[in-house]
Design a protein around this motif. Structure first.
Motif, PDB file in Angstrom:
ATOM      1  N   HIS A  81      37.454  59.048 -16.706  1.00 19.02           N
ATOM      2  CA  HIS A  81      37.195  59.124 -15.424  1.00 19.02           C
ATOM      3  C   HIS A  81      37.628  60.165 -14.301  1.00 19.02           C
ATOM      4  O   HIS A  81      37.427  59.694 -13.477  1.00 19.02           O
ATOM      5  N   TYR A  82      37.552  60.786 -14.614  1.00 22.62           N
ATOM      6  CA  TYR A  82      38.283  62.454 -13.553  1.00 22.62           C
ATOM      7  C   TYR A  82      36.516  62.096 -12.855  1.00 22.62           C
ATOM      8  O   TYR A  82      35.232  61.773 -13.453  1.00 22.62           O
ATOM      9  N   CYS A  83      36.485  62.168 -11.852  1.00 25.84           N
ATOM     10  CA  CYS A  83      36.011  61.795 -10.616  1.00 25.84           C
ATOM     11  C   CYS A  83      34.639  62.995 -11.106  1.00 25.84           C
ATOM     12  O   CYS A  83      34.837  64.144 -11.334  1.00 25.84           O
ATOM     13  N   LEU A  84      33.303  62.223 -11.217  1.00 25.54           N
ATOM     14  CA  LEU A  84      31.802  63.522 -11.119  1.00 25.54           C
ATOM     15  C   LEU A  84      32.023  64.187 -10.371  1.00 25.54           C
ATOM     16  O   LEU A  84      30.485  65.219 -10.233  1.00 25.54           O
ATOM     17  N   GLY A  85      32.209  63.564  -8.665  1.00 23.49           N
ATOM     18  CA  GLY A  85      31.757  64.322  -7.367  1.00 23.49           C
ATOM     19  C   GLY A  85      32.096  65.187  -7.819  1.00 23.49           C
ATOM     20  O   GLY A  85      31.820  65.349  -6.284  1.00 23.49           O
ATOM     21  N   ALA A  86      34.004  65.296  -7.769  1.00 29.79           N
ATOM     22  CA  ALA A  86      34.840  66.380  -7.389  1.00 29.79           C
ATOM     23  C   ALA A  86      34.160  68.018  -7.480  1.00 29.79           C
ATOM     24  O   ALA A  86      34.338  68.226  -6.269  1.00 29.79           O
ATOM     25  N   PRO A  87      32.834  68.327  -7.821  1.00 31.53           N
ATOM     26  CA  PRO A  87      32.601  69.613  -7.574  1.00 31.53           C
ATOM     27  C   PRO A  87      31.621  69.813  -6.217  1.00 31.53           C
ATOM     28  O   PRO A  87      31.744  70.582  -5.358  1.00 31.53           O
ATOM     29  N   LEU A  88      31.463  68.340  -6.428  1.00 27.35           N
ATOM     30  CA  LEU A  88      30.224  68.012  -4.792  1.00 27.35           C
ATOM     31  C   LEU A  88      30.945  68.026  -3.953  1.00 27.35           C
ATOM     32  O   LEU A  88      30.754  69.260  -2.539  1.00 27.35           O
ATOM     33  N   ALA A  89      32.394  67.851  -3.657  1.00 26.01           N
ATOM     34  CA  ALA A  89      33.708  66.993  -2.616  1.00 26.01           C
ATOM     35  C   ALA A  89      33.882  68.143  -2.435  1.00 26.01           C
ATOM     36  O   ALA A  89      34.268  68.994  -0.945  1.00 26.01           O
ATOM     37  N   ARG A  90      33.958  68.928  -3.154  1.00 23.62           N
ATOM     38  CA  ARG A  90      35.069  70.841  -2.974  1.00 23.62           C
ATOM     39  C   ARG A  90      34.479  71.907  -2.257  1.00 23.62           C
ATOM     40  O   ARG A  90      34.239  71.964  -1.092  1.00 23.62           O
ATOM     41  N   VAL A  91      32.873  71.457  -2.563  1.00 24.73           N
ATOM     42  CA  VAL A  91      31.761  72.390  -2.273  1.00 24.73           C
ATOM     43  C   VAL A  91      31.635  71.886  -0.727  1.00 24.73           C
ATOM     44  O   VAL A  91      31.734  72.569   0.738  1.00 24.73           O
ATOM     45  N   GLU A  92      31.267  70.984   0.135  1.00 19.01           N
ATOM     46  CA  GLU A  92      31.196  70.212   1.112  1.00 19.01           C
ATOM     47  C   GLU A  92      32.141  70.498   1.938  1.00 19.01           C
ATOM     48  O   GLU A  92      32.240  70.853   3.479  1.00 19.01           O
ATOM     49  N   ALA A  93      34.050  69.935   1.498  1.00  8.32           N
ATOM     50  CA  ALA A  93      35.036  70.103   2.579  1.00  8.32           C
ATOM     51  C   ALA A  93      34.745  71.443   2.750  1.00  8.32           C
ATOM     52  O   ALA A  93      35.638  71.823   3.953  1.00  8.32           O
ATOM     53  N   GLU A  94      35.070  72.318   1.580  1.00  9.11           N
ATOM     54  CA  GLU A  94      35.060  73.702   1.935  1.00  9.11           C
ATOM     55  C   GLU A  94      34.285  73.909   3.152  1.00  9.11           C
ATOM     56  O   GLU A  94      34.491  75.103   3.725  1.00  9.11           O
ATOM     57  N   ALA A  95      33.085  73.991   2.747  1.00 10.81           N
ATOM     58  CA  ALA A  95      31.933  74.004   4.077  1.00 10.81           C
ATOM     59  C   ALA A  95      32.786  73.465   5.143  1.00 10.81           C
ATOM     60  O   ALA A  95      32.499  74.056   6.276  1.00 10.81           O
ATOM     61  N   ALA A  96      33.040  72.516   5.623  1.00 10.99           N
ATOM     62  CA  ALA A  96      33.386  71.706   6.791  1.00 10.99           C
ATOM     63  C   ALA A  96      34.954  72.518   7.870  1.00 10.99           C
ATOM     64  O   ALA A  96      34.296  73.188   8.126  1.00 10.99           O
ATOM     65  N   PHE A  97      35.417  72.970   6.573  1.00 11.75           N
ATOM     66  CA  PHE A  97      36.886  73.892   6.415  1.00 11.75           C
ATOM     67  C   PHE A  97      36.261  75.223   6.993  1.00 11.75           C
ATOM     68  O   PHE A  97      36.865  75.887   7.962  1.00 11.75           O
ATOM     69  N   ARG A  98      35.908  75.666   7.066  1.00 16.82           N
ATOM     70  CA  ARG A  98      35.412  76.966   6.922  1.00 16.82           C
ATOM     71  C   ARG A  98      34.743  77.282   8.285  1.00 16.82           C
ATOM     72  O   ARG A  98      34.768  78.101   9.180  1.00 16.82           O
ATOM     73  N   ALA A  99      33.668  76.296   8.899  1.00 13.43           N
ATOM     74  CA  ALA A  99      32.488  75.915   9.726  1.00 13.43           C
ATOM     75  C   ALA A  99      34.225  75.752  11.037  1.00 13.43           C
ATOM     76  O   ALA A  99      33.182  76.374  11.726  1.00 13.43           O
ATOM     77  N   ILE A 100      34.495  74.687  11.206  1.00 13.72           N
ATOM     78  CA  ILE A 100      35.329  73.942  11.781  1.00 13.72           C
ATOM     79  C   ILE A 100      36.352  75.282  12.682  1.00 13.72           C
ATOM     80  O   ILE A 100      36.685  75.098  13.463  1.00 13.72           O
ATOM     81  N   ALA A 101      37.143  76.073  11.207  1.00 14.22           N
ATOM     82  CA  ALA A 101      37.759  76.737  11.781  1.00 14.22           C
ATOM     83  C   ALA A 101      37.314  78.259  12.432  1.00 14.22           C
ATOM     84  O   ALA A 101      37.518  78.847  13.408  1.00 14.22           O
ATOM     85  N   THR A 102      35.740  78.244  12.285  1.00 11.54           N
ATOM     86  CA  THR A 102      35.493  79.297  12.479  1.00 11.54           C
ATOM     87  C   THR A 102      34.440  79.119  13.982  1.00 11.54           C
ATOM     88  O   THR A 102      34.367  79.891  15.371  1.00 11.54           O
ATOM     89  N   ARG A 103      33.718  77.775  14.041  1.00  6.18           N
ATOM     90  CA  ARG A 103      32.955  77.266  15.354  1.00  6.18           C
ATOM     91  C   ARG A 103      34.606  76.723  16.190  1.00  6.18           C
ATOM     92  O   ARG A 103      33.892  76.780  17.472  1.00  6.18           O
ATOM     93  N   LEU A 104      35.255  76.219  15.893  1.00  7.00           N
ATOM     94  CA  LEU A 104      35.927  75.550  17.141  1.00  7.00           C
ATOM     95  C   LEU A 104      37.574  75.843  16.881  1.00  7.00           C
ATOM     96  O   LEU A 104      38.673  75.640  15.958  1.00  7.00           O
ATOM     97  N   PRO A 105      38.223  77.091  17.222  1.00  2.00           N
ATOM     98  CA  PRO A 105      38.872  77.574  16.989  1.00  2.00           C
ATOM     99  C   PRO A 105      39.941  76.697  17.894  1.00  2.00           C
ATOM    100  O   PRO A 105      41.912  76.711  17.087  1.00  2.00           O
ATOM    101  N   ASP A 106      39.219  76.478  19.041  1.00  2.00           N
ATOM    102  CA  ASP A 106      40.453  76.039  20.309  1.00  2.00           C
ATOM    103  C   ASP A 106      40.728  74.218  20.172  1.00  2.00           C
ATOM    104  O   ASP A 106      40.807  73.805  20.729  1.00  2.00           O
ATOM    105  N   LEU A 107      40.078  73.501  18.381  1.00  3.72           N
ATOM    106  CA  LEU A 107      40.072  72.705  18.365  1.00  3.72           C
ATOM    107  C   LEU A 107      41.830  72.055  18.830  1.00  3.72           C
ATOM    108  O   LEU A 107      42.958  72.670  18.354  1.00  3.72           O
ATOM    109  N   ARG A 108      42.106  70.241  19.275  1.00  3.63           N
ATOM    110  CA  ARG A 108      42.975  69.667  19.725  1.00  3.63           C
ATOM    111  C   ARG A 108      42.941  68.065  19.668  1.00  3.63           C
ATOM    112  O   ARG A 108      41.838  67.966  20.005  1.00  3.63           O
ATOM    113  N   VAL A 109      44.020  68.057  19.099  1.00  5.07           N
ATOM    114  CA  VAL A 109      44.219  65.843  19.355  1.00  5.07           C
ATOM    115  C   VAL A 109      43.923  65.687  20.669  1.00  5.07           C
ATOM    116  O   VAL A 109      44.488  66.023  20.943  1.00  5.07           O
ATOM    117  N   ALA A 110      43.000  64.645  21.078  1.00  6.99           N
ATOM    118  CA  ALA A 110      43.117  63.681  22.456  1.00  6.99           C
ATOM    119  C   ALA A 110      43.341  62.755  22.251  1.00  6.99           C
ATOM    120  O   ALA A 110      43.082  61.872  22.948  1.00  6.99           O
TER     121      ALA A 110
END
Length: 414
Positions: free
Chosen positions: A363-392
């Motif tokens: 039952h290992y998740c079939l979508g694990a590779p795709l989830a990793r690709v998406e999340a990695e892209a998200a964290f890379r973009a957030i750190a690059t484009r939103l460096p002053d991100l803060r909790v509101a």
């Protein structure tokens, strides 16, 4: 007017909650977990102190032990159904998804979906994920006003990718997104009566929608998962009664994991400023580390259920046929016998192969590779484009003992 089935369901749910509340009030730790505490991790440590395989007053054996959890997930003597093949009694009416099947049907359906979700195919979505991240970040306010990370970014990314993957026409995507949110409680375990009824209605609407999409793909095949699976209908390897729920459940499971992986990761980063600073200094080099450490430290899926299909001796306990075991994967991911300083969030940690965040075994998740690709892209973009991100503002968490994440997470930038 209340129908008899509704009255019966209400009564069964009321009886379940009465038993649950009584056990929790009497100090049963697993019952406390099923109440969905805002922070389950202290409860996990209390359960760990009871030994490798304590038994709840509810009748379920529970483990936080990484070795036992990993072993059981790979052991073919355990399944997700009862030993006679019947579904474990639940309040939600949904069946025929791979997640709820044992061999041989599980293996048959999994084999049919692997071509669309294997790691090589997931890599094809890397550029698309980068493009979508840039698009959604461009739509966020930059004047310091608050926005909701979950609804304005984290949910949009996987839902769009999944819609591309499955083959949902553009004009149906807003409806698909709304209905996907309405059936999300399928992954939450026991919920309220009104949510159960809401899920039933949404399943009916989604079934009708996918019947139309399947018919469209039969007439005009494309490069999507539905089109790839249609030949299996023609040659008898798959039935339409199996394809329709697969079309619903694969997008749901795939999107919910990624949504909460992104949300939990951003929250952990902002709660650990030194880790956030490291990522901002090297987004390309450390984004993958954020994905893996978030999966270990605060995984979207917190626990799995397995049922013994024969009498099994495990950690000194005898589990009878149909004995139920709760595998607390989030706790196993913090097992001090496997992970050094397990309660510290460290994006430079190297432990991906040891985490159980995508389950293990058949039952290992079939979508694990795709989830990793998406999340990695998200964290890379957030750190690059939103460096002053803060909790509101205060986040609003998801009320679930299975899926750990947030419904709303107000942030600001600029």
């Amino acid at each position: 007017m209340t129908t008899l089935p509704d009255a019966g369901l209400r009564a069964r749910m009321a009886g379940y909650y009465d038993i649950l509340e009584k056990a929790a009030d009497q100090g049963d730790l697993y019952a406390r977990l099923l109440r969905g505490p805002a922070d389950p991790y202290p409860v996990y440590e209390q359960i760990r102190a009871l030994g490798p395989l304590p038994r709840s007053a509810l009748g379920t054996w529970v483990t936080t032990d990484h070795q036992i959890a990993n072993k059981v997930l790979r052991d073919r003597r355990f399944g997700v159904r009862l030993a006679d093949g019947q579904k474990v009694p639940e309040f939600m009416n949904f069946d025929n998804s791979m997640l709820g099947l044992d061999p041989p049907n599980h293996a048959r359906l999994r084999k049919l979906t692997i071509p669309a979700l294997n790691p090589r195919m997931a890599g094809r979505w890397r550029d698309r994920a980068d493009q979508l991240c840039a698009q959604f970040i461009d739509e966020l306010p930059t004047d310091g006003s608050a926005f909701d990370l979950m609804t304005e970014f984290a949910q949009k990314l996987p839902v769009t990718v999944i819609a591309d993957l499955v083959g949902i026409p553009d004009d149906l995507r807003p409806r698909f997104s709304r209905l996907s949110r309405r059936i999300a409680p399928l992954l939450d375990g026991v919920v309220s009566f009104h949510k159960v009824r809401g899920v039933d209605l949404a399943i009916g609407e989604l079934t009708d929608m996918f019947r139309g999409i399947i018919k469209l793909r039969q007439e005009n095949p494309g490069d999507d998962l539905i089109s790839q699976m249609l030949p299996a209908i023609d040659d008898g390897r798959l039935t339409m009664d199996e394809l329709e729920p697969l079309c619903m459940f694969l997008p749901l499971a795939g999107s919910e994991t990624t949504v909460n992986l992104i949300g939990n990761g951003v929250r952990a980063l902002l709660a650990n400023p030194e880790q956030w600073d490291m990522l901002r200094a090297d987004p390309a080099g450390l984004a993958a580390g954020v994905v893996e450490e978030t999966l270990r430290f605060d995984p979207p899926v917190q626990q799995y259920r397995r049922v013994a299909h024969q009498e099994i001796e495990l950690a000194g306990e005898i589990l009878p046929v149909d004995g139920e075991l709760a595998i607390l994967a989030a706790a196993a991911n913090r097992d001090p016998a496997v992970f050094d300083d397990p309660h510290r969030y460290d994006i430079t940690r190297r432990s991906a192969a040891d985490t159980l965040s995508f389950s293990a075994g058949i039952h290992y998740c079939l979508g694990a590779p795709l989830a990793r690709v998406e999340a990695e892209a998200a964290f890379r973009a957030i750190a690059t484009r939103l460096p002053d991100l803060r909790v509101a503002g205060e986040p609003r968490r998801r009320d679930s003992f299975i899926i750990h994440g947030m419904l709303h997470f107000p942030l600001s930038t600029g």
